[in-house]
Motif scaffolding. Structure first.
Motif, PDB file in Angstrom:
ATOM      1  N   LYS A  64      87.200  29.333  79.810  1.00  0.00           N
ATOM      2  CA  LYS A  64      87.922  29.043  79.398  1.00  0.00           C
ATOM      3  C   LYS A  64      88.898  28.726  77.660  1.00  0.00           C
ATOM      4  CE  LYS A  64      88.689  27.430  84.342  1.00  0.00           C
ATOM      5  NZ  LYS A  64      88.732  26.060  84.935  1.00  0.00           N
ATOM      6  N   ARG A  65      87.791  27.756  77.018  1.00  0.00           N
ATOM      7  CA  ARG A  65      87.864  28.174  75.934  1.00  0.00           C
ATOM      8  C   ARG A  65      88.392  28.729  74.718  1.00  0.00           C
ATOM      9  NH1 ARG A  65      83.998  23.378  76.644  1.00  0.00           N
ATOM     10  NH2 ARG A  65      82.452  24.901  75.669  1.00  0.00           N
ATOM     11  N   ALA A  66      87.474  29.804  75.069  1.00  0.00           N
ATOM     12  CA  ALA A  66      87.370  31.359  74.658  1.00  0.00           C
ATOM     13  C   ALA A  66      88.997  31.673  75.420  1.00  0.00           C
ATOM     14  CB  ALA A  66      86.677  32.036  74.813  1.00  0.00           C
ATOM     15  N   ALA A  81      86.352  36.015  65.148  1.00  0.00           N
ATOM     16  CA  ALA A  81      85.059  36.208  65.044  1.00  0.00           C
ATOM     17  C   ALA A  81      84.822  34.895  65.762  1.00  0.00           C
ATOM     18  CB  ALA A  81      84.834  36.023  63.577  1.00  0.00           C
ATOM     19  N   ALA A  82      85.302  33.394  66.080  1.00  0.00           N
ATOM     20  CA  ALA A  82      85.546  32.629  66.580  1.00  0.00           C
ATOM     21  C   ALA A  82      85.221  32.821  67.815  1.00  0.00           C
ATOM     22  CB  ALA A  82      86.107  31.243  66.226  1.00  0.00           C
ATOM     23  N   VAL A  83      86.032  34.244  68.570  1.00  0.00           N
ATOM     24  CA  VAL A  83      85.958  33.779  69.656  1.00  0.00           C
ATOM     25  C   VAL A  83      84.772  34.837  70.618  1.00  0.00           C
ATOM     26  CG1 VAL A  83      87.197  35.410  71.613  1.00  0.00           C
ATOM     27  CG2 VAL A  83      88.627  34.162  70.134  1.00  0.00           C
ATOM     28  N   ARG A  84      84.744  35.903  69.834  1.00  0.00           N
ATOM     29  CA  ARG A  84      82.970  36.567  69.846  1.00  0.00           C
ATOM     30  C   ARG A  84      81.805  35.573  69.365  1.00  0.00           C
ATOM     31  NH1 ARG A  84      83.238  41.182  65.246  1.00  0.00           N
ATOM     32  NH2 ARG A  84      81.508  40.568  65.615  1.00  0.00           N
ATOM     33  N   LYS A  85      81.990  34.935  68.819  1.00  0.00           N
ATOM     34  CA  LYS A  85      80.743  34.009  68.893  1.00  0.00           C
ATOM     35  C   LYS A  85      80.903  33.771  70.551  1.00  0.00           C
ATOM     36  CE  LYS A  85      78.047  30.812  65.977  1.00  0.00           C
ATOM     37  NZ  LYS A  85      77.958  30.380  64.871  1.00  0.00           N
ATOM     38  N   ALA A  86      81.970  32.781  70.643  1.00  0.00           N
ATOM     39  CA  ALA A  86      81.637  31.886  71.597  1.00  0.00           C
ATOM     40  C   ALA A  86      81.584  32.494  72.823  1.00  0.00           C
ATOM     41  CB  ALA A  86      82.986  30.988  71.847  1.00  0.00           C
ATOM     42  N   LEU A  87      81.729  33.702  72.611  1.00  0.00           N
ATOM     43  CA  LEU A  87      81.744  34.637  74.079  1.00  0.00           C
ATOM     44  C   LEU A  87      80.164  35.153  74.272  1.00  0.00           C
ATOM     45  CD1 LEU A  87      84.950  36.881  74.495  1.00  0.00           C
ATOM     46  CD2 LEU A  87      83.769  35.202  75.730  1.00  0.00           C
ATOM     47  N   ASP A  88      79.416  35.608  72.948  1.00  0.00           N
ATOM     48  CA  ASP A  88      78.165  36.243  72.914  1.00  0.00           C
ATOM     49  C   ASP A  88      77.577  34.296  73.409  1.00  0.00           C
ATOM     50  OD1 ASP A  88      78.754  38.292  72.542  1.00  0.00           O
ATOM     51  OD2 ASP A  88      78.623  37.890  69.358  1.00  0.00           O
ATOM     52  N   GLU A 128      62.868  28.587  74.005  1.00  0.00           N
ATOM     53  CA  GLU A 128      62.912  29.237  72.672  1.00  0.00           C
ATOM     54  C   GLU A 128      63.454  30.911  73.539  1.00  0.00           C
ATOM     55  OE1 GLU A 128      57.906  29.230  72.686  1.00  0.00           O
ATOM     56  OE2 GLU A 128      58.148  26.881  72.285  1.00  0.00           O
ATOM     57  N   ILE A 129      63.733  31.434  74.209  1.00  0.00           N
ATOM     58  CA  ILE A 129      63.399  31.992  74.388  1.00  0.00           C
ATOM     59  C   ILE A 129      65.609  32.513  73.717  1.00  0.00           C
ATOM     60  CG2 ILE A 129      64.125  33.862  76.700  1.00  0.00           C
ATOM     61  CD1 ILE A 129      61.663  33.084  77.756  1.00  0.00           C
ATOM     62  N   GLU A 130      65.804  30.874  74.602  1.00  0.00           N
ATOM     63  CA  GLU A 130      67.654  30.553  74.654  1.00  0.00           C
ATOM     64  C   GLU A 130      67.878  31.121  72.656  1.00  0.00           C
ATOM     65  OE1 GLU A 130      71.489  28.977  76.145  1.00  0.00           O
ATOM     66  OE2 GLU A 130      69.518  27.503  76.363  1.00  0.00           O
ATOM     67  N   THR A 131      66.922  29.954  71.862  1.00  0.00           N
ATOM     68  CA  THR A 131      66.815  30.641  71.009  1.00  0.00           C
ATOM     69  C   THR A 131      66.460  31.782  70.166  1.00  0.00           C
ATOM     70  OG1 THR A 131      65.867  28.165  70.438  1.00  0.00           O
ATOM     71  CG2 THR A 131      66.181  29.168  68.230  1.00  0.00           C
ATOM     72  N   LEU A 132      65.800  32.526  70.523  1.00  0.00           N
ATOM     73  CA  LEU A 132      65.434  33.576  70.142  1.00  0.00           C
ATOM     74  C   LEU A 132      66.451  34.517  70.694  1.00  0.00           C
ATOM     75  CD1 LEU A 132      61.665  34.300  71.090  1.00  0.00           C
ATOM     76  CD2 LEU A 132      62.803  33.922  68.482  1.00  0.00           C
ATOM     77  N   LEU A 133      66.976  34.851  71.938  1.00  0.00           N
ATOM     78  CA  LEU A 133      68.374  35.774  72.307  1.00  0.00           C
ATOM     79  C   LEU A 133      69.203  35.204  70.981  1.00  0.00           C
ATOM     80  CD1 LEU A 133      68.118  35.523  75.825  1.00  0.00           C
ATOM     81  CD2 LEU A 133      67.859  37.487  74.517  1.00  0.00           C
TER      82      LEU A 133
END
Length: 96
Positions: free
Chosen positions: A18-20, A45-52, A87-92
């Motif tokens: 919803k924020r995106a 770019a901010a929206v792309r980062k939020a979606l990623d 750790e996995i989330e950080t790597l991803l």
């Protein structure tokens, strides 16, 4: 494929989307009002980062849910799973 069953995780993901969505509407407004391209590109770019970020969060929730389900079926307790998933989330997050 399984769906997310955890209400807290599902709500978190929906709120992120919803924020995106709000950011996208802001970009549309900027374009309609004739704003310069650089601020528009910055917002895109901010929206792309939020979606990623939302995608990574959804993936992590799904992984946690599946691991907990499989371990409980096997009669095992998940040891250090939270730390491992962080750790996995950080790597991803670094592959974006």
């Amino acid at each position: 494929m399984a769906a997310l069953h955890n209400d807290k995780s599902r709500n978190d993901i929906l709120n992120r989307l919803k924020r995106a969505e709000g950011q996208l509407r802001g970009i549309q407004r900027m374009i309609e009002e004739g704003e310069p391209c650089l601020p528009i590109a910055t917002q895109m770019a901010a929206v792309r980062k939020a979606l990623d970020s939302t995608y990574v969060r959804m993936t992590m929730c799904f992984m946690q849910q599946q691991m907990e389900e499989k371990l409980s079926c096997a009669g095992q307790e998940p040891e250090n799973m939270d730390a491992m998933l962080e750790e996995i989330e950080t790597l991803l997050g670094k592959i974006r």
